[in-house]
Structures are given as C-alpha cells and as structure tokens.
Design a protein around this motif. Structure first.
Motif, PDB file in Angstrom:
ATOM      1  N   GLY B  75      22.485  66.399  11.120  1.00  0.00           N
ATOM      2  CA  GLY B  75      21.717  66.413  12.364  1.00  0.00           C
ATOM      3  C   GLY B  75      22.269  65.552  13.481  1.00  0.00           C
ATOM      4  N   TYR B  76      23.513  65.126  13.358  1.00  0.00           N
ATOM      5  CA  TYR B  76      24.089  64.299  14.430  1.00  0.00           C
ATOM      6  C   TYR B  76      24.457  65.163  15.635  1.00  0.00           C
ATOM      7  CZ  TYR B  76      24.357  60.402  11.226  1.00  0.00           C
ATOM      8  OH  TYR B  76      24.030  59.391  10.360  1.00  0.00           O
ATOM      9  N   GLU B  77      24.416  64.534  16.802  1.00  0.00           N
ATOM     10  CA  GLU B  77      24.844  65.224  18.011  1.00  0.00           C
ATOM     11  C   GLU B  77      26.367  65.101  18.077  1.00  0.00           C
ATOM     12  OE1 GLU B  77      24.326  65.047  22.818  1.00  0.00           O
ATOM     13  OE2 GLU B  77      22.944  63.863  21.603  1.00  0.00           O
ATOM     14  N   VAL B  78      27.021  66.154  17.692  1.00  0.00           N
ATOM     15  CA  VAL B  78      28.462  66.061  17.532  1.00  0.00           C
ATOM     16  C   VAL B  78      29.170  67.194  18.274  1.00  0.00           C
ATOM     17  CG1 VAL B  78      28.270  67.226  15.285  1.00  0.00           C
ATOM     18  CG2 VAL B  78      30.312  65.948  15.786  1.00  0.00           C
ATOM     19  N   GLU B  79      30.254  66.825  18.924  1.00  0.00           N
ATOM     20  CA  GLU B  79      31.099  67.827  19.572  1.00  0.00           C
ATOM     21  C   GLU B  79      32.493  67.655  18.982  1.00  0.00           C
ATOM     22  OE1 GLU B  79      32.342  69.224  24.056  1.00  0.00           O
ATOM     23  OE2 GLU B  79      30.604  67.941  23.779  1.00  0.00           O
ATOM     24  N   ALA B  80      33.179  68.775  18.736  1.00  0.00           N
ATOM     25  CA  ALA B  80      34.511  68.676  18.132  1.00  0.00           C
ATOM     26  C   ALA B  80      35.582  68.750  19.208  1.00  0.00           C
ATOM     27  CB  ALA B  80      34.706  69.789  17.120  1.00  0.00           C
ATOM     28  N   LEU B  81      36.713  68.157  18.882  1.00  0.00           N
ATOM     29  CA  LEU B  81      37.873  68.213  19.776  1.00  0.00           C
ATOM     30  C   LEU B  81      39.060  68.733  18.976  1.00  0.00           C
ATOM     31  CD1 LEU B  81      39.681  67.467  22.242  1.00  0.00           C
ATOM     32  CD2 LEU B  81      39.854  65.168  21.260  1.00  0.00           C
ATOM     33  N   ASP B 109      27.846  78.859  17.022  1.00  0.00           N
ATOM     34  CA  ASP B 109      28.466  78.508  18.308  1.00  0.00           C
ATOM     35  C   ASP B 109      28.273  77.042  18.653  1.00  0.00           C
ATOM     36  OD1 ASP B 109      29.703  80.905  18.915  1.00  0.00           O
ATOM     37  OD2 ASP B 109      27.841  81.755  19.705  1.00  0.00           O
ATOM     38  N   THR B 110      28.516  76.220  17.664  1.00  0.00           N
ATOM     39  CA  THR B 110      28.419  74.774  17.888  1.00  0.00           C
ATOM     40  C   THR B 110      29.534  74.342  18.861  1.00  0.00           C
ATOM     41  OG1 THR B 110      28.144  72.676  16.733  1.00  0.00           O
ATOM     42  CG2 THR B 110      29.875  74.101  15.891  1.00  0.00           C
ATOM     43  N   PRO B 111      29.248  73.385  19.741  1.00  0.00           N
ATOM     44  CA  PRO B 111      30.219  73.087  20.804  1.00  0.00           C
ATOM     45  C   PRO B 111      31.504  72.407  20.327  1.00  0.00           C
ATOM     46  CG  PRO B 111      28.344  71.593  20.927  1.00  0.00           C
ATOM     47  CD  PRO B 111      28.015  72.599  19.875  1.00  0.00           C
ATOM     48  N   TYR B 112      32.596  72.798  20.937  1.00  0.00           N
ATOM     49  CA  TYR B 112      33.879  72.144  20.700  1.00  0.00           C
ATOM     50  C   TYR B 112      34.720  72.314  21.946  1.00  0.00           C
ATOM     51  CZ  TYR B 112      36.091  76.724  20.083  1.00  0.00           C
ATOM     52  OH  TYR B 112      36.556  77.996  20.287  1.00  0.00           O
ATOM     53  N   ARG B 113      35.706  71.468  22.082  1.00  0.00           N
ATOM     54  CA  ARG B 113      36.613  71.611  23.200  1.00  0.00           C
ATOM     55  C   ARG B 113      38.048  71.592  22.706  1.00  0.00           C
ATOM     56  NH1 ARG B 113      34.988  66.446  26.727  1.00  0.00           N
ATOM     57  NH2 ARG B 113      36.685  67.209  28.008  1.00  0.00           N
ATOM     58  N   VAL B 114      38.899  72.196  23.509  1.00  0.00           N
ATOM     59  CA  VAL B 114      40.306  72.286  23.135  1.00  0.00           C
ATOM     60  C   VAL B 114      41.113  71.614  24.235  1.00  0.00           C
ATOM     61  CG1 VAL B 114      42.248  73.861  22.783  1.00  0.00           C
ATOM     62  CG2 VAL B 114      39.992  74.449  21.869  1.00  0.00           C
ATOM     63  N   LEU B 115      42.026  70.756  23.836  1.00  0.00           N
ATOM     64  CA  LEU B 115      42.982  70.245  24.812  1.00  0.00           C
ATOM     65  C   LEU B 115      44.363  70.752  24.409  1.00  0.00           C
ATOM     66  CD1 LEU B 115      43.241  67.266  26.937  1.00  0.00           C
ATOM     67  CD2 LEU B 115      45.252  67.747  25.526  1.00  0.00           C
ATOM     68  N   ASP B 116      44.940  71.572  25.294  1.00  0.00           N
ATOM     69  CA  ASP B 116      46.261  72.134  25.040  1.00  0.00           C
ATOM     70  C   ASP B 116      47.281  71.190  25.675  1.00  0.00           C
ATOM     71  OD1 ASP B 116      48.677  73.586  25.395  1.00  0.00           O
ATOM     72  OD2 ASP B 116      47.571  75.451  25.098  1.00  0.00           O
TER      73      ASP B 116
END
Lengths: 68, 308
Positions: B75-81, B109-116
């Motif tokens: 249940g943590y508020e987590v965003e992936a990178l 559709d849990t949030p994540y971001r991508v850095l290219d």
C-alpha cells in the motif's frame, strides 16, 4: 533444461543430485518441475520435465540495479 | 529414504526451502512470508513511513519488479523509474523496458516514468563508453544511474529511492571491498543510505536480507514476467564470480552468506570498524547541475559531458 541446454536423465534421484550431475550449482538455480516450483530434495521421475532457473544476476555486485 | 520437504505452516509439499532460516514453505505461504518480512525490514531499519512517497528504481529484472510488486501490495505510494541506458545496440534496453511496461499494465496501470539517457543527454551509455576510451561501461552505467536517480528523486520530492539489492548483491560487494580493503566503501555500505545533503536522496534496500534465490522464487510464484537474459556487459563480471564463490561457501555451511553480511553490519556499527561515518563526508554542490559532489567544480557526471 537450463537456458539453451537440455539433458535426458534417469528418474529416481533428487533434483539436487540431478543438478550436480549436470555440473550446475544447486545454490544458483531454482527447480521447476512440470511447471511447479519445487524444493531440490524432490525425487524426479523419468517423465518429469524439469526447468532450472538461474538466479544469479548482475555485474558490479548487483549495483547495476534500476536501469536497463 | 529422503522425505520431500513440507511447508512449515500447512504441511503441504514445500516450494521454497530456505536453508539459512531452517524452514521451507509452500508457494502460498512463501508469498505471504516474503511480503511480511519486507514490511518488517522496512520498519526495523526505519527505511520510510507508510505515508511517504517513494521512487523505486526498476530494471525489468526479478529483484526490482518483485520489489515494486511488494511495495504496491503493502500500500505504499510508489512510482517506478526505468532508466533506458541504450544497452546491446539498444535491443537489451528495449526488451527490459517492455517487461517494465507489461508489469505496470498488469498492476492496473500503476505509474512509472522512463528516462532515456540518449534522448536526454545525447548519447547512450555504450556510446559514451566508446567515446571515453578506457572507461568501463559498468562504471559509467553506475555513475549515470546514480546521477539520474538522485536528480529525479530530488525534483519529484520523493522521500527515498528504493532499489532491489538482495543479500547476495550486498555480500558480493562486501567480499570485493574486503578483498581490496576499501575502507571508505566498507564504511558506507549499508541497507539505508541517509540523505546527508539537502539534494542527496535517501536510498533504501528493502530486500537486503533476502537471498537472491528467494527473490527469484517470489517473482516466479507471483508470475512476474521479468527479463531473464543478463545484461551483455555483466558476462564474466568479477562480482558474479564472487557470488559463485559465496554460494560454494553456502553449500558447505548454510547461512554463511547471511552471517558474513549481517555480522559485518553489526561489527562495524557496534565496534566502529573503518572509522569514517558517512555523515562526515563533505559534500559541496556541482557548479553546473547543483547536485551534491565531493569534487570541487563539476561533479563526475557533468565532467563526462564536458567539452562536447
């Protein structure tokens, strides 16, 4: 079966013995027998299909985590 | 006669035998145990609090996807990178990224971001290594990732960056550092790296007490589709050899890896081995990007791109 290798072994021995027989390290693989994860003391039958999953990953002491 | 191991909780055939703990569990009870152990470690080592926002660094591999999964389930508020490094003529990175995307979609559709890295800075990591002859890809890769993780954690105001390091990773690094008596590294290696500068992210390793085979078992039992192939640059890596050596030790003496690492932490923290407290490292700010650095002028990351 391990990565792209395959062996035919006789049944009746434990998965751990079979892993050693094909020169792999029992500490470094998981055993999936007929699609189910099992412990390596499981006695294998001749008709079982066994997949060995490598568990060691990463260079630089795993400090290659978090990117690809 | 050899008896098949039974689950300590329900008596059904076991799926995972944890020799270091002297018990085995069936698939269902292993999944429960793994999640509750992670939660205990997070609390015991005061990694973060339930209301904290976290950034989890993911590679598409078993450890990081398992960590993302467990943190979401807790249940943590987590965003992936996901940092796209452009490895293997970009094919390996594309493949890894696909596993991250699939995981996120399957998790609702849990949030994540991508850095290219190439799109952002102009060159992929292998291209950068080619340009900087004599610099190893793995060392540049680590440098780029540390910079990116720290920058995005600061900009996004996350409380901590969580990574999927397991006990085998930590033990292999400890072995390497002890072989070379790298006292600076030995003083700093820890499951929680505190923020010692306003722009330095806190880093935490909630899986640091799990053996690598146990994180792999979690991913398998949970049906997580992770990238199985290794990074092409990790083939023949010295630290993989160290992991193999430590596994030989483990086969002779169960729990040896765990004891090696946990006793090190205890001896260092209780007896003050290696002296230098991480708090004592003096950090300034890079005159280009503002990120914390021990160097004067530009940080190591900005020096990479200097004069281009």
């Amino acid at each position: 079966m391990y990565r792209d290798k395959e062996w035919d072994l006789k049944g009746g021995s434990t998965a751990r013995a079979a892993i050693k027989k094909v020169d792999l390290d029992p500490e470094a693989v998981l055993v999936v027998r007929n699609g189910q994860l099992v412990t390596d003391d499981t006695i294998l039958a001749e008709e079982d299909e066994v997949k060995l999953i490598a568990v060691i990953s990463g260079g630089l002491g795993g400090y290659c985590k978090g990117g690809g | 006669m050899i008896w098949a191991l039974k689950c300590r909780r329900c008596g059904e055939p076991a799926a995972v035998n944890m020799r270091q703990h002297r018990f085995a569990l069936c698939g269902e009870h292993f999944l429960d145990w793994f999640i509750s152990q992670t939660e205990r470690v997070i609390e015991k080592y005061r990694m973060f609090a339930p209301q904290d926002r976290l950034l989890v660094a993911v590679s598409g591999g078993k450890d990081s996807l398992a960590l993302w999964d467990v943190l979401l389930r807790l249940g943590y508020e987590v965003e992936a990178l996901y940092i796209d490094l452009g490895i293997g003529d970009e094919a390996y990175s594309r493949q890894s990224r696909k596993h991250v995307e699939q995981f996120a979609a399957a998790a609702g559709d849990t949030p994540y971001r991508v850095l290219d890295v190439k799109a952002t800075y102009g060159k992929s990591v292998p291209e950068l290594a080619h340009e900087k002859r004599g610099r190893k890809v793995c060392s540049l890769c680590g440098l780029v990732k540390r910079h990116v993780m720290n920058r995005l954690a600061y900009e996004g105001e996350y409380v901590a960056v969580a990574t999927g390091h397991n006990l085998d990773d930590e033990a292999a690094v400890l072995f390497q550092n002890a072989l070379h008596w790298q006292t600076g590294y030995l003083a700093r290696q820890a499951p929680v790296l505190p923020s010692t500068h306003p722009r330095l992210a806190r880093k935490v390793k909630p899986f640091f007490r799990f053996y690598e085979r146990d994180t792999a078992a979690y991913a398998l039992l949970r049906g997580i589709d992770y990238i199985y192939e290794e990074c092409p640059y990790s083939k023949g890596a010295t630290t993989i050899f160290y992991k193999e050596l430590l596994n030989q030790l483990e086969a002779r003496s169960r729990g040896a890896k765990q004891q090696f690492y946990l006793s090190f932490l205890q001896a260092r923290d209780e007896q003050g081995l290696f002296g230098q407290d991480p708090q004592e490292l003096e950090l300034g700010e890079c005159e280009n990007c503002g990120q914390p650095t021990t160097a004067s002028g530009l940080c190591a990351f900005c020096r990479l791109w200097e004069g281009r």
